[in-house]
Write a protein that holds these residues in place. Sequence first.
Motif: not given
Length: 424
Positions: A189-208
């Motif tokens: 397949g093709e490799e890609v990266s996803l970045f997500v902020l996490c404060d222990g409970t909630d998340i905020l997806p950033l970008t790829t």
Amino acid sequence: MRVLVIGSGGREHALAWKIAQSPLLTKLFIAPGNGGTGAVAENVVIDITDHKAVVDFCKLIAIDFVVVGPDAQVVAGLGDDVRAAGITCFCPSKAAGQLEGSKGFTKALCDEMGIPTAAYGRFDNEAAALAYLYTQGAPIVIKADGLAAGKGVTVALDVEAAEAAIVDCFAGAFGASGAEVVIEEFMEGEEVSLFVLCDGTDILPLTTAQDHKRAFDGDTGPNTGGMGAYSPAPVMTREIYEETLERVIWPTVKGLAARGTPYQGVLYAGLMLTSDGPKLVEYNARFGDPETQVMMLRMESDLLPLLHATATGTLAGHDVAWKDQYALTVIMATEGYPGSYGKGSEIRGAEGLDSDTLQVFHAGTRRDGTRLLAAGGRVLNVTALGGSVKEAQSRAYAGVDKIVWPSGFCRRDIGWREIARTTS
């Protein structure tokens, strides 16, 4: 806020460059920094492996917030020690940082939470690892269990290459990081990266983003810490993105919280987009390098409050905005990297190139009076914006071509997959 960024690479230069733009900032320090970071922060000579020295400095000059960049400091528990001194810190705990510090730890979490990943075996001796290899055949992936500066992974196309990688690990090629070995199924397949902020409970997806790990054009040569990247990665469609959050990110966050080791920081998920859907390749417990460089150039939002909310468990309600453009970075490295390389060669022409569409982030550089010298393997990150990956690529290489550094080299095809898709 008075802020201290920990690290000396291109990732830390990019983070400091973005933090420096925040209206919440009073004063910015970076330890130890490099030959380029002095333009946006005050470089501080501290041994960042000496956690007491870091804490003492923070107390001495009343640092409000520490942002830890490098993986080694995450895994060593610098964040825990800074927090124990009463200072707010953006850095996962040492316990949660095992997501990066031990590939076996992450594989076990995947088993526990049903997270899709490659089939694997984990071994603490050469004979057992080789026996498993002979039952599996090739292609196959050999990984040192611990941190290895991005170089502990071998994608072996034949059994002989896999044997050599296993022997190297147990012979000490990666020190203690190779004391255990994870052997994984080769995923197509093709490799890609996803970045997500996490404060222990909630998340905020950033970008790829999509990194280019191999040293040379056409994805050939040895694995490196990364020779270039672009963001966003259109191959990560909305459907794949939603599936990744549901099947990979949320189970990770919930699994760590249930263990009593909630994750607070940035989750960097390396994914393989297979015919069976996205599968986790590995986690990193910090921002990527060179992905941070392209992310920071694209980010419209103020980074500082996002990092602070992550560190203080108050991420709910925050959002992040991005420029409607692509960013692409080209790594200029010292000849010989990722093997042995010289230090001290002079770089000319890297100054004065910065503009609204181009930024040169420093990684392995140092100053000698007015001269800029190479001091590492990956040395400069020439990063550009554009309306397409092709336009960003053209601007980045135009910047590269203005830099005079006979001892350096770079790949000339960063972004090639996406450009091939959009120009065919």
